[in-house]
Design an enzyme around this catalytic site. Structure first.
Site, PDB file in Angstrom:
ATOM      1  N   GLY A 109       0.756  -1.234   0.000  1.00 24.99           N
ATOM      2  CA  GLY A 109       0.000   0.000   0.000  1.00 24.99           C
ATOM      3  C   GLY A 109       0.790   1.289   0.000  1.00 24.99           C
ATOM      4  N   ASP A 110       2.125   1.208   0.122  1.00 28.47           N
ATOM      5  CA  ASP A 110       2.899   2.452   0.217  1.00 28.47           C
ATOM      6  C   ASP A 110       4.327   2.249  -0.276  1.00 28.47           C
ATOM      7  OD1 ASP A 110       3.314   5.130   0.730  1.00 28.47           O
ATOM      8  OD2 ASP A 110       3.677   4.864   2.872  1.00 28.47           O
ATOM      9  N   LEU A 111       4.475   1.642  -1.450  1.00 33.71           N
ATOM     10  CA  LEU A 111       5.815   1.448  -2.016  1.00 33.71           C
ATOM     11  C   LEU A 111       6.280   2.766  -2.648  1.00 33.71           C
ATOM     12  CD1 LEU A 111       5.531  -2.135  -3.561  1.00 33.71           C
ATOM     13  CD2 LEU A 111       6.736  -1.453  -1.475  1.00 33.71           C
ATOM     14  N   ASN A 112       6.577   3.717  -1.773  1.00 36.04           N
ATOM     15  CA  ASN A 112       6.997   5.024  -2.268  1.00 36.04           C
ATOM     16  C   ASN A 112       8.511   5.121  -2.339  1.00 36.04           C
ATOM     17  OD1 ASN A 112       8.137   6.183   0.197  1.00 36.04           O
ATOM     18  ND2 ASN A 112       6.044   6.443   0.939  1.00 36.04           N
TER      19      ASN A 112
END
Length: 372
Positions: A224-227
């Protein structure tokens, strides 16, 4: 990345521990003497880089979860168990150092703010590497990040089993990509400017063209948050002109939830666009890597443009809202905004058809050739 497990706007929930207080916490809860401690940037949790005078691995991250999410121990348990599972499966994710009582986390009070708020505390192994945000990305690492996104979701969805996993059904979680329509209540934080109309356009198109198709997408567990700050890399070649990178760390599982495979690739594409000098070209390389593991269906591909746009809107709007709550953390919170608004506007100016054509043609080229 953030709190907000329901559709209510966030309140002041970020921990405010000082370095000395955090060091005492490590000693009292985990039985380790801190030799050095330094704060790490964070959205609305609080993180410290810790060195201890103990045998073996001596570097950790003390993670103090915001008071809102700390009220959901099953959720934090699921995130931590997923990290442990992925590490055992060969992914470079952190693992917890157990408390003196043999637990993976402990609920503690403290911090500078008045009141009796409690925060869930974990001590995680420190992962070395450079955030993707700090390198000049090339086709090779973008492809690898796409492969990582697909591989991670696939193994979690097919093999991760734990009683706490049911807590990942986070229906109204503001960061779940299905919940772009919930941004309506946060738009006020943008003030009266040209961006409001753009966000409203994204929301309306999302409602009309994505929401009705969700049931046709393949469900899974999303990181959900592979930034660009949550993926660490190191260089696997000595060439300065054409460096080859490998992923050395996957950070921050606090946005994990049940979603869809196409969400993960859209999120990765959006964040990899942030630092790129040629942002519209990024998507094809990430997509190629993802589809080397898990090809998208026609319906999933058809939603990709609006899913990427939706994540831009989430990141930009919620950051503006959170910066009003934590003005002292505004610089970190608004990192995406430095280029994000420009990229989102460019996507809509160029248009869905042209952007998709660029992405899909790039991805198609990988089926004839090895990644660059």
């Amino acid at each position: 990345m953030s709190s907000g497990n329901d559709c209510q706007p966030q309140t002041l929930t970020k921990p405010t521990f000082g370095e000395r207080e955090a060091a005492e916490l490590v000693d009292r809860v985990f039985g380790l003497k801190v030799s050095w401690i330094g704060s790490l940037p964070s959205y609305d949790d609080q993180n410290f880089h810790v060195r201890v005078s103990a045998e073996g691995a001596d570097e950790y991250v003390l993670k103090i979860t915001n008071s809102e999410d700390s009220q959901e121990p099953d959720l934090i348990e699921a995130q931590t168990q997923a990290m442990m599972f992925l590490s055992a499966e060969g992914f470079p994710s952190a693992t917890p150092y157990l408390t003196k009582d043999g637990n993976i986390m402990s609920l503690e009070s403290g911090g500078a703010r008045l009141g009796s708020k409690k925060y869930m505390v974990r001590l995680l192994t420190y992962l070395p590497g450079t955030p993707v945000a700090k390198i000049t990305t090339n086709a090779q690492i973008l492809y690898e990040i796409g492969r990582l996104a697909a591989s991670l979701d696939k193994v979690l969805s097919e093999k991760f089993q734990h009683p706490s996993a049911k807590s990942l059904h986070r229906g109204q979680f503001i960061w779940n990509l299905a919940n772009v329509p919930l941004l309506d209540q946060y738009i006020y934080a943008l003030g009266q400017n040209k961006y409001c109309a753009l966000v409203e356009q994204v929301i309306e198109q999302f409602k009309g063209k994505v929401i009705p198709k969700l049931s046709s997408f393949r469900a899974c567990i999303n990181h959900g948050d592979l930034n660009d700050y949550n993926i660490l890399v190191d260089s696997s070649s000595a060439s300065l002109e054409n460096p080859q990178y490998r992923v050395s760390g996957i950070l921050d599982f606090s946005d994990m939830s049940y979603g869809y495979y196409v969400f993960e690739v859209a999120i990765a594409i959006m964040y990899m666009m942030i630092e790129s000098p040629d942002p519209l070209s990024v998507g094809g390389h990430v997509l190629a890597g993802f589809e080397s593991i898990l090809p998208l269906t026609a319906e999933e591909r058809g939603a990709l443009f609006l899913l990427v746009s939706g994540r831009f809107a989430q990141s930009l709007v919620i950051a503006a809202h959170t910066a009003l709550l934590y003005p002292e953390n505004k610089e970190y919170l608004t990192i995406t905004a430095k280029t994000g608004w420009k990229h989102l506007m460019t996507m809509f100016e160029v248009g869905q058809e042209a952007v998709e054509k660029k992405w899909f043609e790039t991805a198609q080229a990988y089926t004839q050739h090895a990644p660059a």
